[in-house]
Design a protein around this motif. Structure first.
Motif, PDB file in Angstrom:
ATOM      1  N   ALA A   1      -3.107   5.095   7.401  1.00 57.13           N
ATOM      2  CA  ALA A   1      -1.800   4.493   7.141  1.00 57.13           C
ATOM      3  C   ALA A   1      -1.853   2.977   7.298  1.00 57.13           C
ATOM      4  CB  ALA A   1      -0.748   5.087   8.073  1.00 57.13           C
ATOM      5  N   THR A   2      -2.550   2.505   8.309  1.00 57.28           N
ATOM      6  CA  THR A   2      -2.675   1.067   8.539  1.00 57.28           C
ATOM      7  C   THR A   2      -3.413   0.414   7.371  1.00 57.28           C
ATOM      8  OG1 THR A   2      -2.645   1.422  10.929  1.00 57.28           O
ATOM      9  CG2 THR A   2      -3.507  -0.683  10.158  1.00 57.28           C
ATOM     10  N   THR A   3      -4.477   1.037   6.917  1.00 60.02           N
ATOM     11  CA  THR A   3      -5.229   0.530   5.766  1.00 60.02           C
ATOM     12  C   THR A   3      -4.368   0.524   4.513  1.00 60.02           C
ATOM     13  OG1 THR A   3      -7.328   1.270   6.708  1.00 60.02           O
ATOM     14  CG2 THR A   3      -7.276   0.930   4.320  1.00 60.02           C
ATOM     15  N   ALA A   4      -3.621   1.590   4.302  1.00 59.34           N
ATOM     16  CA  ALA A   4      -2.750   1.689   3.125  1.00 59.34           C
ATOM     17  C   ALA A   4      -1.657   0.620   3.157  1.00 59.34           C
ATOM     18  CB  ALA A   4      -2.126   3.083   3.048  1.00 59.34           C
ATOM     19  N   TYR A   5      -1.096   0.361   4.341  1.00 59.58           N
ATOM     20  CA  TYR A   5      -0.046  -0.655   4.421  1.00 59.58           C
ATOM     21  C   TYR A   5      -0.621  -2.048   4.207  1.00 59.58           C
ATOM     22  CZ  TYR A   5       4.418  -2.719   5.417  1.00 59.58           C
ATOM     23  OH  TYR A   5       5.589  -3.411   5.279  1.00 59.58           O
ATOM     24  N   ALA A   6      -1.816  -2.297   4.708  1.00 62.98           N
ATOM     25  CA  ALA A   6      -2.471  -3.592   4.481  1.00 62.98           C
ATOM     26  C   ALA A   6      -2.715  -3.814   2.988  1.00 62.98           C
ATOM     27  CB  ALA A   6      -3.779  -3.661   5.261  1.00 62.98           C
ATOM     28  N   ALA A   7      -3.137  -2.762   2.283  1.00 58.68           N
ATOM     29  CA  ALA A   7      -3.342  -2.861   0.832  1.00 58.68           C
ATOM     30  C   ALA A   7      -2.016  -3.124   0.126  1.00 58.68           C
ATOM     31  CB  ALA A   7      -3.989  -1.582   0.308  1.00 58.68           C
ATOM     32  N   TYR A   8      -0.959  -2.469   0.583  1.00 53.76           N
ATOM     33  CA  TYR A   8       0.376  -2.685   0.026  1.00 53.76           C
ATOM     34  C   TYR A   8       0.808  -4.139   0.221  1.00 53.76           C
ATOM     35  CZ  TYR A   8       5.445  -3.018   0.242  1.00 53.76           C
ATOM     36  OH  TYR A   8       6.739  -3.450   0.099  1.00 53.76           O
ATOM     37  N   GLU A   9       0.699  -4.653   1.447  1.00 58.92           N
ATOM     38  CA  GLU A   9       1.102  -6.037   1.737  1.00 58.92           C
ATOM     39  C   GLU A   9       0.303  -7.033   0.906  1.00 58.92           C
ATOM     40  OE1 GLU A   9       3.519  -7.453   3.124  1.00 58.92           O
ATOM     41  OE2 GLU A   9       4.271  -6.188   4.723  1.00 58.92           O
ATOM     42  N   GLU A  10      -0.994  -6.792   0.781  1.00 56.83           N
ATOM     43  CA  GLU A  10      -1.850  -7.704   0.018  1.00 56.83           C
ATOM     44  C   GLU A  10      -1.426  -7.760  -1.446  1.00 56.83           C
ATOM     45  OE1 GLU A  10      -6.549  -8.216  -1.217  1.00 56.83           O
ATOM     46  OE2 GLU A  10      -6.040  -6.947   0.486  1.00 56.83           O
ATOM     47  N   LEU A  11      -1.234  -6.602  -2.058  1.00 51.36           N
ATOM     48  CA  LEU A  11      -0.861  -6.573  -3.466  1.00 51.36           C
ATOM     49  C   LEU A  11       0.565  -7.073  -3.675  1.00 51.36           C
ATOM     50  CD1 LEU A  11      -1.811  -5.990  -6.295  1.00 51.36           C
ATOM     51  CD2 LEU A  11      -1.219  -3.586  -5.946  1.00 51.36           C
ATOM     52  N   ALA A  12       1.478  -6.717  -2.786  1.00 51.49           N
ATOM     53  CA  ALA A  12       2.857  -7.198  -2.890  1.00 51.49           C
ATOM     54  C   ALA A  12       2.905  -8.722  -2.795  1.00 51.49           C
ATOM     55  CB  ALA A  12       3.723  -6.559  -1.807  1.00 51.49           C
TER      56      ALA A  12
END
Length: 193
Positions: A57-68
């Motif tokens: 989940a932490t990795t997925a949220y980091a990917a979300y923040e980066e792309l956003a």
């Protein structure tokens, strides 16, 4: 933001199909009973343990923040890129929000960060893979500015820079361990930020 689930969308689609086709059949076919899992069927968990689920989940949220961050800093051009890290009604909400930002000529500078990620729950048997993992985290936008076409800041002086969030992650079968952000709402409880 109102969280919705793929289950509700699926029910709506099924209802639409059923209502649309109801006048076409002479006599309705009996509905077969749902399959009952045999006692010999085994459940294979997605994650070995809660720590692994939290890490995913932490990795997925980091990917979300980066792309956003990238999409927003480019003035929300090609916002569909966000679909790689989002799902469900949150994805649709975010695409609409990005379309509004693009129409208004807004873009961001700076990067949002997050910390304090805590696991709320893991439900690997969640219907449709929705909210398989739910976490609390603290989103920090103190280093982000929103600029209009004239490079004037649109951030309110009283903006709260750190916000507690409850984030739900969805899992799609076939993508073992890959989570997408399916819901993201403000958390009113304490102890996160």
């Amino acid at each position: 933001m109102r969280p919705h689930s793929r289950e509700n969308l699926a029910k709506l689609v099924i209802l639409t199909v059923v209502v649309g086709l109801s006048g076409c059949a002479a006599t309705p076919e009996p509905t077969p009973p749902p399959p009952v899992p045999s006692p010999t069927e085994t459940f294979t968990p997605i994650f070995a343990n809660n720590d692994e689920a939290l890490a995913a989940a932490t990795t997925a949220y980091a990917a979300y923040e980066e792309l956003a961050t990238v999409v927003a800093s480019e003035g929300a051009i090609n916002p569909e890129r966000i679909q790689a890290v989002t799902s469900g009604s949150y994805e649709q909400f975010l695409l609409a929000d990005l379309a509004e930002a693009r129409s208004a000529g807004l873009r961001t500078i700076g990067t949002a960060t997050f910390d304090g990620v805590r696991l709320q729950r893991v439900d690997e048997r969640a219907t449709g893979g929705v909210s398989v993992v739910v976490v609390y985290l603290c989103s920090d936008v103190s280093q982000v500015d929103v600029l209009d076409a004239n490079n004037a800041s649109q951030v309110a002086a009283d903006r709260v820079p750190r916000t507690a969030l409850e984030v739900g992650f969805d899992w799609e079968p076939g993508l073992d361990g890959v989570l997408t952000v399916g819901s993201r709402v403000a958390w009113k409880g304490g102890g996160v930020c």
